[in-house]
Design a protein around this motif. Structure first.
Motif, PDB file in Angstrom:
ATOM      1  N   ALA A   1     -70.532  25.409  29.973  1.00  0.00           N
ATOM      2  CA  ALA A   1     -71.955  24.817  29.746  1.00  0.00           C
ATOM      3  C   ALA A   1     -72.951  26.182  29.649  1.00  0.00           C
ATOM      4  O   ALA A   1     -72.400  27.335  29.915  1.00  0.00           O
ATOM      5  N   PRO A   2     -74.040  25.918  29.080  1.00  0.00           N
ATOM      6  CA  PRO A   2     -75.080  27.137  28.700  1.00  0.00           C
ATOM      7  C   PRO A   2     -75.201  27.841  29.951  1.00  0.00           C
ATOM      8  O   PRO A   2     -75.311  27.403  30.945  1.00  0.00           O
ATOM      9  N   LEU A   3     -75.394  29.316  29.614  1.00  0.00           N
ATOM     10  CA  LEU A   3     -76.047  29.961  30.848  1.00  0.00           C
ATOM     11  C   LEU A   3     -77.443  29.806  31.314  1.00  0.00           C
ATOM     12  O   LEU A   3     -78.376  29.482  30.423  1.00  0.00           O
ATOM     13  N   PRO A   4     -77.719  29.914  32.688  1.00  0.00           N
ATOM     14  CA  PRO A   4     -78.924  29.859  33.009  1.00  0.00           C
ATOM     15  C   PRO A   4     -79.775  30.797  32.482  1.00  0.00           C
ATOM     16  O   PRO A   4     -79.547  31.849  31.871  1.00  0.00           O
ATOM     17  N   ASP A   5     -81.107  30.489  32.315  1.00  0.00           N
ATOM     18  CA  ASP A   5     -81.902  31.603  31.470  1.00  0.00           C
ATOM     19  C   ASP A   5     -81.862  32.785  32.170  1.00  0.00           C
ATOM     20  O   ASP A   5     -82.063  33.841  31.479  1.00  0.00           O
ATOM     21  N   ALA A   6     -81.774  33.104  33.445  1.00  0.00           N
ATOM     22  CA  ALA A   6     -82.036  34.197  34.419  1.00  0.00           C
ATOM     23  C   ALA A   6     -80.935  35.115  34.120  1.00  0.00           C
ATOM     24  O   ALA A   6     -81.009  36.099  33.784  1.00  0.00           O
ATOM     25  N   THR A   7     -79.650  34.234  34.097  1.00  0.00           N
ATOM     26  CA  THR A   7     -78.348  35.183  33.632  1.00  0.00           C
ATOM     27  C   THR A   7     -78.559  35.638  32.320  1.00  0.00           C
ATOM     28  O   THR A   7     -78.214  36.804  31.974  1.00  0.00           O
ATOM     29  N   LEU A   8     -79.126  34.826  31.389  1.00  0.00           N
ATOM     30  CA  LEU A   8     -78.967  35.189  29.900  1.00  0.00           C
ATOM     31  C   LEU A   8     -80.025  36.530  29.660  1.00  0.00           C
ATOM     32  O   LEU A   8     -79.703  37.336  29.215  1.00  0.00           O
ATOM     33  N   LEU A   9     -81.131  36.417  30.678  1.00  0.00           N
ATOM     34  CA  LEU A   9     -82.199  37.417  30.324  1.00  0.00           C
ATOM     35  C   LEU A   9     -81.638  38.526  30.831  1.00  0.00           C
ATOM     36  O   LEU A   9     -81.856  39.842  30.503  1.00  0.00           O
ATOM     37  N   ASP A  10     -80.965  38.509  31.966  1.00  0.00           N
ATOM     38  CA  ASP A  10     -80.343  39.748  32.591  1.00  0.00           C
ATOM     39  C   ASP A  10     -79.381  40.381  31.549  1.00  0.00           C
ATOM     40  O   ASP A  10     -79.194  41.635  31.317  1.00  0.00           O
ATOM     41  N   LEU A  11     -78.332  39.575  31.137  1.00  0.00           N
ATOM     42  CA  LEU A  11     -77.463  40.103  30.138  1.00  0.00           C
ATOM     43  C   LEU A  11     -78.347  40.689  28.865  1.00  0.00           C
ATOM     44  O   LEU A  11     -77.553  41.779  28.463  1.00  0.00           O
ATOM     45  N   MET A  12     -79.301  40.105  28.394  1.00  0.00           N
ATOM     46  CA  MET A  12     -79.678  40.791  27.275  1.00  0.00           C
ATOM     47  C   MET A  12     -80.617  41.993  27.627  1.00  0.00           C
ATOM     48  O   MET A  12     -80.384  43.125  26.940  1.00  0.00           O
ATOM     49  N   ALA A  13     -81.187  42.098  28.884  1.00  0.00           N
ATOM     50  CA  ALA A  13     -81.660  43.358  29.067  1.00  0.00           C
ATOM     51  C   ALA A  13     -80.472  44.490  29.359  1.00  0.00           C
ATOM     52  O   ALA A  13     -80.569  45.772  28.956  1.00  0.00           O
ATOM     53  N   ARG A  14     -79.323  44.149  29.714  1.00  0.00           N
ATOM     54  CA  ARG A  14     -78.336  44.900  29.853  1.00  0.00           C
ATOM     55  C   ARG A  14     -77.449  45.241  28.322  1.00  0.00           C
ATOM     56  O   ARG A  14     -77.387  46.716  28.020  1.00  0.00           O
ATOM     57  N   HIS A  15     -77.274  44.524  27.500  1.00  0.00           N
ATOM     58  CA  HIS A  15     -76.796  44.649  26.370  1.00  0.00           C
ATOM     59  C   HIS A  15     -77.358  44.882  25.143  1.00  0.00           C
ATOM     60  O   HIS A  15     -76.908  45.168  23.962  1.00  0.00           O
ATOM     61  N   ALA A  16     -78.937  44.617  25.429  1.00  0.00           N
ATOM     62  CA  ALA A  16     -79.613  44.385  23.960  1.00  0.00           C
ATOM     63  C   ALA A  16     -80.949  45.226  24.460  1.00  0.00           C
ATOM     64  O   ALA A  16     -82.239  44.573  24.524  1.00  0.00           O
ATOM     65  N   PRO A  17     -80.954  46.399  24.957  1.00  0.00           N
ATOM     66  CA  PRO A  17     -82.258  47.119  25.752  1.00  0.00           C
ATOM     67  C   PRO A  17     -83.411  47.315  24.564  1.00  0.00           C
ATOM     68  O   PRO A  17     -84.310  47.432  25.112  1.00  0.00           O
ATOM     69  N   GLN A  18     -82.783  47.358  23.446  1.00  0.00           N
ATOM     70  CA  GLN A  18     -83.810  47.713  22.336  1.00  0.00           C
ATOM     71  C   GLN A  18     -84.709  46.518  21.854  1.00  0.00           C
ATOM     72  O   GLN A  18     -85.905  46.624  21.547  1.00  0.00           O
ATOM     73  N   VAL A  19     -84.437  45.351  22.257  1.00  0.00           N
ATOM     74  CA  VAL A  19     -85.017  44.170  22.528  1.00  0.00           C
ATOM     75  C   VAL A  19     -86.437  44.171  23.368  1.00  0.00           C
ATOM     76  O   VAL A  19     -86.412  44.285  24.383  1.00  0.00           O
ATOM     77  N   PRO A  20     -87.842  44.177  22.919  1.00  0.00           N
ATOM     78  CA  PRO A  20     -89.023  44.268  23.838  1.00  0.00           C
ATOM     79  C   PRO A  20     -88.758  42.995  24.745  1.00  0.00           C
ATOM     80  O   PRO A  20     -88.302  41.921  24.427  1.00  0.00           O
ATOM     81  N   GLU A  21     -89.172  43.330  25.871  1.00  0.00           N
ATOM     82  CA  GLU A  21     -89.211  42.431  27.008  1.00  0.00           C
ATOM     83  C   GLU A  21     -90.086  41.126  26.569  1.00  0.00           C
ATOM     84  O   GLU A  21     -89.447  39.996  27.004  1.00  0.00           O
ATOM     85  N   SER A  22     -90.862  41.121  25.677  1.00  0.00           N
ATOM     86  CA  SER A  22     -91.765  40.225  25.489  1.00  0.00           C
ATOM     87  C   SER A  22     -91.032  39.179  24.557  1.00  0.00           C
ATOM     88  O   SER A  22     -91.474  37.839  24.371  1.00  0.00           O
TER      89      SER A  22
END
Length: 373
Positions: free
Chosen positions: A203-224
Motif C-alpha cells: 500500500a502507499p506509504l503514509p504522508d509522514a513516512t514519505l516526508l521523512d524519506l524525502m528529507a533524508r534522500h532529497a534534502p535539496q527540495v525546499p520543505e515548502s
C-alpha cells in the motif's frame, strides 16, 4: 542515478538497497511463510511504481540465500545468519548482500528488460527466450546447495509468449526454487499466473513516512515543496524522488496553467510545452510530463466519482477539478479519455511517434471533452 533505479528503490537500485520503510506487515508475512517450512514457490508483489516492490523482493531473496549459506557454515563475522531475526534485513557488509548487489550470486537470477543481441538496442518487453533461461536455471543444481531464486522485475513487461513460458515454470516448479514476481499492474496479468502465486500488495506509504524519506534522500527540495511532491507521488518514495530530480512540481504547474481555461487553449504556450517535452535527447521530460498528465486525469475522474475535491497539489487546482466535473455526464466523457490518452502516450514509446504531436493531440482531446460555458 537513472529513473529506472528510482522507480522501485528510491535512493539506490533495488538489489543494492538495504532499507525498506512502511511495509512491516508484508515482511512479517514472508518471514512466517519461510519459517513454516512450507514456503510457496512463487510470490507476486504488486502495488504502484516506486512503492518498494522490487526492494522487498531482493530483500527476501538475500534472506533466503543467506539463511542457507549460514545454516551450512554457521554464523560469520558479518552475522549472515538471519533465522532468529524479526525482519528480512541483512547486513550490507555480509557476503551474500554484496554478491546479490553485484549480480554475482550463482543461485540468483534477475529477469529484466534487456538489449536485443542483434541490434544492441534495449527492448521494450521481456521476450520468450529470456524466460526460457529461468527454466534452464531451475533445472541446474544449486551452486551452494540451497534455494535457487529468480526475481522478475517487472512481470508486466513480458510479452504474451514470454508470459505463457513463465506459466509453464509456475505449473511445474522444481524443488527449492523460488520465483519473486514484481507487478505494477497485476490486473493485466494472465489469471492463471496470478492464481499460482501468493500475492502481497504494498500500500502507499503514509504522508509522514514519505516526508521523512524525502528529507533524508532529497534534502535539496525546499520543505515548502515536499508536501506537494508527496501528494503528486501518491505515497510512493521512488516516484517522489524521481519527481524531485526531474523538477516535476514545476512541470505540473505548467500543465495546470495550460488546463486552467479549458476548453480554451493558449496555443503558443501549448506549442512551447510540447517543444519542451519533445526535446531531443531528454527522455525524462517526456516521460514525466506524460505521467503527470495521466495522473491529473485520474485525479479529475476520482474527484467526479467521489463528488469531492482532493487536497490541492498547487493553488487553483481544486477549482479547476470542480469546474470540469460539475457538468452533467462529465464523468462519462473523462473516463474513456483516460484510457485513450494513456494508450496514446504508450504508442509514442512503442512506435516512435512524433512526441510533440502526441502532446498536442492529447490536449486537443482534453479540449474536446471539456464542458462549454
Amino acid at each position: 542515478m537513472s529513473a529506472a533505479e528510482l522507480d522501485e528503490a528510491g535512493p539506490t537500485a533495488p538489489r543494492e538497497n538495504p532499507e525498506l520503510f512502511g511495509h512491516e506487515g508484508a515482511e512479517q508475512t514472508l518471514l512466517r511463510a519461510y519459517r513454516s517450512g512450507r514456503l510457496p514457490h512463487a510470490w507476486l508483489f504488486s502495488g504502484p511504481r516506486g512503492i518498494g516492490k522490487a526492494t522487498l523482493a531482493y530483500r527476501f531473496a538475500r534472506f533466503v540465500l543467506s539463511d542457507q549459506a549460514a545454516a551450512e557454515a554457521g554464523p560469520s563475522l558479518f552475522g549472515d545468519l538471519p533465522v532468529a531475526a524479526d525482519s528480512l534485513a541483512l547486513d550490507p557488509a555480509s557476503d551474500v548482500f554484496r554478491r546479490v548487489a553485484a549480480g554475482s550470486h550463482p543461485d540468483l537470477r534477475s529477469l529484466e528488460i534487456g538489449a536485443d543481441p542483434k541490434t544492441g538496442r534495449v527492448r521494450r518487453e521481456i521476450v520468450v527466450d529470456d524466460v526460457r533461461q529461468i527454466g534452464h536455471f531451475f533445472r541446474m543444481t544449486s551452486a551452494e546447495g540451497g534455494w535457487r531464486v529468480v526475481v522478475v522485475d517487472a512481470i508486466d513487461s513480458l510479452n504474451r509468449n514470454a508470459a505463457n513460458a513463465l506459466l509453464k515454470v509456475l505449473e511445474e516448479p522444481p524443488a527449492r526454487a523460488l520465483l519473486l514476481l514484481v507487478s505494477h499492474t497485476p490486473g493485466g496479468l494472465l489469471a492463471t499466473i496470478r492464481s499460482r502465486c501468493c500475492q502481497i500488495h504494498l500500500a502507499p506509504l503514509p504522508d509522514a513516512t514519505l516526508l521523512d524519506l524525502m528529507a533524508r534522500h532529497a534534502p535539496q527540495v525546499p520543505e515548502s515543496e515536499r508536501q506537494s511532491i508527496a501528494r503528486l507521488a501518491e505515497g510512493t518514495i521512488g516516484r517522489a524522488l524521481a519527481l524531485a530530480e526531474a523538477e516535476g512540481l514545476a512541470l505540473y504547474g505548467e500543465l495546470l496553467t495550460l488546463l486552467q481555461d479549458l476548453p480554451r487553449l493558449d496555443v503558443p504556450r501549448l506549442h512551447a510545452f510540447g517543444d519542451r517535452l519533445a526535446r531531443h535527447g531528454d527522455e525524462t521530460a517526456f516521460r514525466t510530463g506524460s505521467e503527470l498528465l495521466i495522473l491529473w486525469l485520474a485525479r479529475l475522474i476520482r474527484s467526479g466519482a467521489e463528488r469531492r475535491t482532493p487536497p490541492e497539489i498547487l493553488d487553483g487546482e481544486g477549482a479547476l477539478l470542480a469546474r470540469l466535473t460539475q457538468a452533467p455526464g462529465s464523468l462519462a466523457r473523462w473516463l474513456p479519455l483516460w484510457d485513450k490518452i494513456t494508450a496514446l502516450f504508450a504508442q509514442a514509446d512503442a512506435v516512435n511517434l512524433d512526441r510533440k504531436q502526441v502532446v498536442l493531440s492529447a490536449f486537443l482531446e482534453l479540449q474536446a471533452a471539456a464542458p462549454r460555458g
